[in-house]
Design a protein around this motif. Structure first.
Motif, short mmCIF file in Angstrom:
data_model
loop_
_atom_site.label_atom_id
_atom_site.label_comp_id
_atom_site.label_asym_id
_atom_site.label_seq_id
_atom_site.Cartn_x
_atom_site.Cartn_y
_atom_site.Cartn_z
N TYR A 66 0.80 -1.22 0.00
CA TYR A 66 0.00 0.00 0.00
C TYR A 66 0.84 1.27 0.00
O TYR A 66 0.61 2.17 -0.81
N LEU A 67 1.83 1.34 0.89
CA LEU A 67 2.55 2.60 1.05
C LEU A 67 3.54 2.87 -0.07
O LEU A 67 3.52 3.94 -0.70
N ILE A 68 4.44 1.93 -0.34
CA ILE A 68 5.51 2.17 -1.31
C ILE A 68 4.97 2.52 -2.70
O ILE A 68 5.48 3.45 -3.34
N PRO A 69 3.95 1.82 -3.21
CA PRO A 69 3.45 2.21 -4.54
C PRO A 69 2.92 3.63 -4.61
O PRO A 69 2.84 4.21 -5.70
N ARG A 70 2.57 4.23 -3.47
CA ARG A 70 2.00 5.57 -3.46
C ARG A 70 3.00 6.65 -3.02
O ARG A 70 2.69 7.84 -3.12
N LEU A 71 4.18 6.24 -2.53
CA LEU A 71 5.13 7.22 -1.99
C LEU A 71 5.59 8.22 -3.04
O LEU A 71 5.96 9.34 -2.71
N VAL A 72 5.64 7.80 -4.30
CA VAL A 72 6.09 8.74 -5.34
C VAL A 72 5.18 9.96 -5.39
O VAL A 72 5.63 11.07 -5.67
N ASP A 73 3.90 9.78 -5.07
CA ASP A 73 2.98 10.93 -5.05
C ASP A 73 3.32 11.86 -3.89
O ASP A 73 3.22 13.08 -4.02
N PHE A 74 3.73 11.29 -2.75
CA PHE A 74 4.07 12.15 -1.63
C PHE A 74 5.34 12.94 -1.90
O PHE A 74 5.47 14.09 -1.45
N THR A 75 6.30 12.36 -2.61
CA THR A 75 7.53 13.10 -2.92
C THR A 75 7.23 14.32 -3.79
O THR A 75 7.97 15.30 -3.75
N GLU A 76 6.14 14.27 -4.55
CA GLU A 76 5.74 15.45 -5.31
C GLU A 76 5.09 16.49 -4.41
O GLU A 76 5.23 17.69 -4.64
N VAL A 77 4.41 16.02 -3.36
CA VAL A 77 3.79 16.94 -2.41
C VAL A 77 4.85 17.65 -1.58
O VAL A 77 4.76 18.84 -1.29
N ASP A 78 5.89 16.91 -1.18
CA ASP A 78 6.93 17.45 -0.29
C ASP A 78 8.30 16.98 -0.78
O ASP A 78 8.94 16.14 -0.15
#
Length: 302
Positions: free
Chosen positions: A109-121
């Motif tokens: 769940y987390l790792i596949p979505r982390l790339v989106d968070f790196t764009e946020v912050d």
């Protein structure tokens, strides 16, 4: 090149500054030293190389071709060194956020979505740690599963992220060969696969009024991802966390069996012992927005 083969670095810097400014006085001003100090550096260089590096043309000083080569190399080195030092200083100023996460939630769940968070912050440095279930973690944020809501008074932040209920599943090939498994009484005769312990199957059998003997059979897998691989490969029937196998269910690699679920109160929870930093708040807000049934934030302090 060995350091002993280099001339004095301050003298090289003075030569590079002279090449850049064109005048000894301006080089001295740029370096924050006296006119005499720059001249002294130039003489030291000429002694070291054993050749003239500057020549006077009237009131001006010109560099020889050899001196221009040396000055260009020194300026390039200083420029590159400045870039590296800037990168190191910037990295040191960036905030690091450590997240301890159980592998099932992390990988599925987390790792596949982390790339989106790196764009946020993008300025935030993340450190993702392998968390052992039920073990306190030395991290800013922890993500683990609990069979019942954790005591909120132990945490400054406590959020229910996802349901952790389990459902009996198997591969289509296993179902075709050994099924049907439409009823709980049929599942109890299947080859059962276990996640870490045999407790989940024991609880499921008790909830469905079935004998416990079958829970003592079948292999135990020490990691949820290993268990899922075994079920997909057709090794048997497993109680899998339904929210963690959405991809396999969507592709048809696994099929749900009966409408009975297990661990109905289980959930994945995000917790933090200390009041969240601004970086932790941003991560919590972002992750909460990704969750379909996220619980309420419990937070104390500022």
């Amino acid at each position: 090149m060995q350091p002993s083969r280099l001339p004095p670095l301050n003298a090289l810097r003075a030569l590079a500054s002279l090449a850049h400014t064109g005048r000894v006085g301006l080089a001295a001003e740029e370096l924050g030293v006296t006119h005499a100090a720059v001249s002294h550096h130039l003489r030291n260089l000429e002694d070291w190389f054993g050749t003239a590096l500057v020549r006077r043309v009237g009131r001006r000083i010109e560099l020889t071709p050899e001196a221009e080569r040396i000055a260009a190399a020194m300026q390039a080195a200083l420029t590159r060194l400045g870039e590296v030092c800037g990168d190191v200083a910037e990295a040191a100023r960036r905030t690091e956020l450590s997240i301890a996460c159980v592998p099932s939630f992390a990988t599925r769940y987390l790792i596949p979505r982390l790339v989106d968070f790196t764009e946020v912050d993008p300025a935030l440095r993340l450190r993702l740690l392998y968390a052992l279930h039920g073990t306190p973690q030395d991290a800013d944020i922890s993500i683990d599963w609990y069979d019942a809501p954790p005591p909120a008074d132990r945490f400054a932040v406590c959020i229910r992220l996802l349901s952790g209920h389990t459902r009996p599943v198997c591969s289509p090939a296993h179902l075709a060969r050994y099924g049907p498994f439409d009823r709980s009484q049929q599942i109890v005769r299947a080859r059962l696969l276990h996640d870490e312990t045999r407790k989940d199957w024991r609880d499921w059998l008790i909830d469905n009024g079935l004998p416990l003997e079958q829970a003592s059979e079948g292999p135990v897998f020490d990691d949820f991802n290993l268990l899922v691989s075994a079920v997909v490969a057709g090794h048997g029937v497993a109680l899998c966390v339904e929210t963690m196998i959405e991809a396999e269910l969507g592709r048809g690699d696994l099929v749900p069996l009966t409408g009975t679920i297990g661990a109905s109160r289980r959930g994945y929870w995000l917790t933090a012992t200390d009041a969240p930093s601004p970086a932790a708040r941003r991560f919590v807000d972002w992750l909460s927005a990704q969750m379909p049934d996220v619980g309420n934030l419990v937070q104390k302090g500022n």
